[in-house]
Enzyme design. Structure first.
Site, PDB file in Angstrom:
ATOM      1  CB  SER A  49      -0.895   0.006   1.238  1.00 37.59           C
ATOM      2  OG  SER A  49      -0.088   0.180   2.392  1.00 37.59           O
ATOM      3  CG  ASP A  84      -3.362  -3.176  -2.102  1.00 32.16           C
ATOM      4  OD1 ASP A  84      -4.206  -3.423  -2.987  1.00 32.16           O
ATOM      5  OD2 ASP A  84      -3.589  -3.331  -0.878  1.00 32.16           O
ATOM      6  CG  HIS A  85      -6.488  -0.099  -2.729  1.00 36.20           C
ATOM      7  ND1 HIS A  85      -7.705  -0.014  -3.349  1.00 36.20           N
ATOM      8  CD2 HIS A  85      -6.504  -1.240  -2.015  1.00 36.20           C
ATOM      9  CE1 HIS A  85      -8.438  -1.068  -3.023  1.00 36.20           C
ATOM     10  NE2 HIS A  85      -7.727  -1.839  -2.225  1.00 36.20           N
ATOM     11  CG  ASP A 105      -8.890   2.395  -5.787  1.00 34.91           C
ATOM     12  OD1 ASP A 105      -9.866   2.664  -6.527  1.00 34.91           O
ATOM     13  OD2 ASP A 105      -9.014   2.132  -4.583  1.00 34.91           O
ATOM     14  CG  HIS A 207      -9.313  -5.479  -3.442  1.00 28.86           C
ATOM     15  ND1 HIS A 207      -8.280  -4.663  -3.074  1.00 28.86           N
ATOM     16  CD2 HIS A 207      -9.187  -5.662  -4.775  1.00 28.86           C
ATOM     17  CE1 HIS A 207      -7.557  -4.356  -4.136  1.00 28.86           C
ATOM     18  NE2 HIS A 207      -8.097  -4.944  -5.185  1.00 28.86           N
ATOM     19  N   GLY A 209      -9.949 -10.142   1.363  1.00 41.33           N
ATOM     20  CA  GLY A 209      -9.950 -11.605   1.471  1.00 41.33           C
ATOM     21  C   GLY A 209      -9.987 -12.139   2.898  1.00 41.33           C
ATOM     22  CG  ASN A 231      -3.152  -5.797   4.890  1.00 39.17           C
ATOM     23  OD1 ASN A 231      -2.168  -6.228   5.491  1.00 39.17           O
ATOM     24  ND2 ASN A 231      -3.471  -4.519   4.895  1.00 39.17           N
ATOM     25  CB  THR A 232      -7.311  -7.617   8.023  1.00 41.91           C
ATOM     26  OG1 THR A 232      -7.535  -6.398   7.315  1.00 41.91           O
ATOM     27  CG2 THR A 232      -7.716  -7.429   9.466  1.00 41.91           C
TER      28      THR A 232
HETATM   29  P1  13P Z   1      -8.158  -7.448   4.003  1.00 37.04           P
HETATM   30  O1  13P Z   1      -7.339  -6.521   4.847  1.00 37.04           O
HETATM   31  O2  13P Z   1      -9.579  -7.408   4.349  1.00 37.04           O
HETATM   32  O3  13P Z   1      -7.582  -8.830   4.007  1.00 37.04           O
HETATM   33  O4  13P Z   1      -8.075  -6.886   2.510  1.00 37.04           O
HETATM   34  C1  13P Z   1      -6.838  -6.775   1.869  1.00 37.04           C
HETATM   35  C2  13P Z   1      -6.961  -6.069   0.574  1.00 37.04           C
HETATM   36  O5  13P Z   1      -7.948  -6.169  -0.114  1.00 37.04           O
HETATM   37  C3  13P Z   1      -5.812  -5.257   0.146  1.00 37.04           C
HETATM   38  O6  13P Z   1      -6.057  -4.584  -1.040  1.00 37.04           O
END
Ligand code: 13P
Length: 287
Positions: A49, A84-85, A105, A207, A209, A231-232
């Site tokens: 990111s 990312d984005h 994005d 996205h 996930g 990511n989370t």
């Molecule tokens: P999460 O943080 O919900 O896993 O999403 C990650 C994401 O989509 C990064 O672009």
């Protein structure tokens, strides 16, 4: 060597599995993901990111770190380094820094402006052989306690953007970044099917996930999703393992914590999470 995401995603779409994009935040994160991909013979996409880019001392530092690790760790599976984005400016900076894949994005712009900016980036990426992800319909999420429902993309707008010559398309189908709220309505497979109908063979990107139930992931893959971003879930696994380690006070010895030992449980937790996702997405032994 870093590769574009084009070939790995084409193979994934044809083979009905998805390649995971795992976001990186530091050296340990990156090493854990690369080693897990190699151990499981899986292609992988490292997501960065713009915030993580700043944190890790800029895009050229990241390219140097990832390329160095690929060499030093003898990583032979395909690895794409992906913004990312990205903003328009961020996309240009990553193209110049040596990223192999870019997400622009433009979903918050009016569709005409999204199309104009995406078109320029298609040309820039094509010249260098980089893959480009575009987005239509914003991905919801929780920010400062406000939960926004994931927006569903307009299939005609998806087609207009897919036709620009991008590599893969992220389309909002009710997905949300971060943890899903209890009352989440789930993914809109109706929207996904309508988008697939319009864009044909274009690999689609899911996205948010983290925390999507396995059966929804499988259904999404069957409807053309070939890249899934996580990511989370890695962050949660990392913080929990680190917290437990600190609470156990294992490494005190009167000298404080050795940072390498302190980060080791989090590193292992990321490896386990990434492997679990690769199994779910079906990318193991697909390198
Ligand atoms: P999460 O943080 O919900 O896993 O999403 C990650 C994401 O989509 C990064 O672009």
């Amino acid at each position: 060597m870093l590769v574009s995401a084009k070939e790995m995603l084409t193979k994934a779409r044809e083979g009905k599995y998805a390649v995971g994009q795992f976001n990186i935040n530091n050296l340990e994160w990156t090493k854990a993901i690369l080693l897990t991909a190699q151990e499981n013979n899986s292609p992988v996409i490292l997501g960065v990111s713009e915030g993580a880019g700043k944190y890790m001392c800029g895009y050229t530092t990241i390219v140097g770190m990832v390329e160095g690790m690929i060499k030093e760790l003898n990583i032979t599976v395909p690895v794409a380094l992906h913004l990312d984005h990205g903003s328009y400016e961020g996309a240009k900076a990553c193209i110049n820094a040596g990223f192999s894949s870019i997400m622009f994005d433009g979903s918050h712009y009016p569709i005409e402006e999204n199309i104009a900016k995406t078109t320029e980036l298609v040309n820039a990426c094509n010249v260098l052989g980089l893959s480009l992800e575009a987005e239509v319909g914003s991905i919801g999420g929780e920010e400062d306690g406000v939960v926004g429902a994931g927006e569903c993309a307009d299939p005609d707008e998806c087609k207009a953007v897919a036709d620009l010559g991008i590599t893969m398309l992220a389309a909002g189908i009710g997905n949300i970044h971060g943890k899903y709220p209890e009352n989440w309505a789930g993914l809109s497979f109706e929207t996904l099917a309508a988008i697939k109908e319009k864009v044909g063979d274009m690999p689609l990107v899911l996205h948010g996930g983290t925390g999507i139930p396995a059966e929804m992931i499988q259904k999404a893959i069957s409807l053309g999703v070939a890249k899934i971003n996580v990511n989370t879930e890695c962050q949660l696994a990392f913080q929990e393992a680190t917290r437990k380690y600190i609470e156990a006070g294992k490494d005190l010895q009167g000298k404080g914590f050795d940072p390498r030992k302190l980060l080791a449980p989090g590193f292992e937790a990321i490896k386990a999470t990434v492997k679990e996702k690769m199994e779910l997405f079906g990318s193991i032994n697909k390198a």
